[in-house]
Design an enzyme around this catalytic site. Structure first.
Site: not given
Ligand code: TA6
Length: 289
Positions: A155, A258
């Site tokens: 991510h 990502e």
């Molecule tokens: O990858 C995008 C995502 O899934 C978004 O929907 C957003 O919520 C982000 O990741 C961050 O997630 P987190 O659990 O780290 O707050």
């Protein structure tokens, strides 16, 4: 080299053999928290990743920024309650450290089995290559006696001069699940640009993807293998303001591109079987890539 990294947590610092880059990997979550390349004049390093100035370095909380490892679940695509799984919340073991590479492992234990009843070994390897490039590989091994399924992502939060000057190229014509809208859509634009919240899960994304920051004339090429999908994310102001470790001030400074394996389907591993996802990141200059 081991040292106290950001937030005072243990981390490994890597240096490329040709002096072209450094990287930092926090033991917490095996999170890559810095990738910095030397400039043409070799005077100043340029940081390519974003870590929120409000990131909380208090395990088990995941670090807000760098490249958290989402496993054994990406988002809510799996059986776990915790969004993005637990790998980013755990202390990994440092396995090997050389000057320009390191590997960390995470094995199933009573804590992970309470959340997800399977046995596994994860290995994250980070290496610096010539000319400032960085390679990450995530290997998943089923060490148990029954099959399991997982979804996953690296991510990665990339630093940009301003999100309005950033774009992501390589996704034209693809279907994506729009998490902001809650529906499927098709991308017909030459590049993804940012004028509001973007949270798109592209299905079957090609490699490489290109992140362009016209504000500072920088390009990052994202080469992925094994990860079939890709997500592009920036929360924009309102959502960021609701996230205590991001806040209303800092969301303009990053774009997440990502490498994911989720919307195309989960990976199933039989006992003894393994899977590997690889990422190679390269800093280029606008007009030269
Ligand atoms: O990858 C995008 C995502 O899934 C978004 O929907 C957003 O919520 C982000 O990741 C961050 O997630 P987190 O659990 O780290 O707050």
């Amino acid at each position: 080299m081991m040292q106290a990294g950001a937030g005072g947590l243990p981390s490994v610092v890597l240096r490329a053999a040709d002096g072209s880059a450094t990287a930092t990997v926090h033991q917490h979550g095996a999170t890559l928290t810095s990738w910095a390349v030397s400039g043409a004049e070799k005077e100043e390093e340029e940081e390519l990743l974003f870590v929120s100035p409000l990131a909380v370095f208090a395990p088990p909380k995941a670090i807000r920024g760098g490249a958290p490892v989402c496993w054994p679940q990406f988002g809510s695509l799996g059986p776990l309650k915790a969004q993005h799984g637990f790998a980013r919340n755990m202390e990994w073991t440092i396995d090997e450290v050389a000057g320009d590479s390191c590997s960390l492992v995470l094995c199933s234990d009573a804590v992970t089995r309470a959340e997800w009843p399977h046995d596994f070994k994860l290995t994250m390897q980070v290496s610096l290559l010539p000319n400032g490039a960085l390679k990450q590989s995530l290997r998943v091994l089923n060490t148990g006696d029954s099959p399991f399924e997982f979804t996953t992502a690296l991510h990665t939060y990339f630093r940009v001069s301003d999100v309005s000057k950033a774009s992501v190229v390589g996704l034209k014509g693809l279907s994506y699940f729009d998490n902001a809208a809650g529906s499927l859509a098709t991308d017909d634009a030459d590049a993804v640009t940012f004028t509001g919240e973007v949270d798109r899960a592209y299905i079957g994304a090609p490699s490489p993807l290109k992140l362009v920051d016209s504000g500072r004339g920088a390009v990052v090429m994202v080469h992925k293998e094994g990860f079939q999908d890709a997500v592009v994310w920036n929360p924009w102001e309102a959502k960021a303001a609701g996230m205590a470790d991001l806040g209303p001030e800092h969301w303009r400074g990053f774009v997440c591109v990502e490498a994911t394996q989720a919307r195309s389907g989960a990976v199933t591993l039989a006992p003894g079987q393994d899977w590997e996802g690889r990422l190679r990141l390269e800093r280029d200059t606008l007009g030269e890539s």
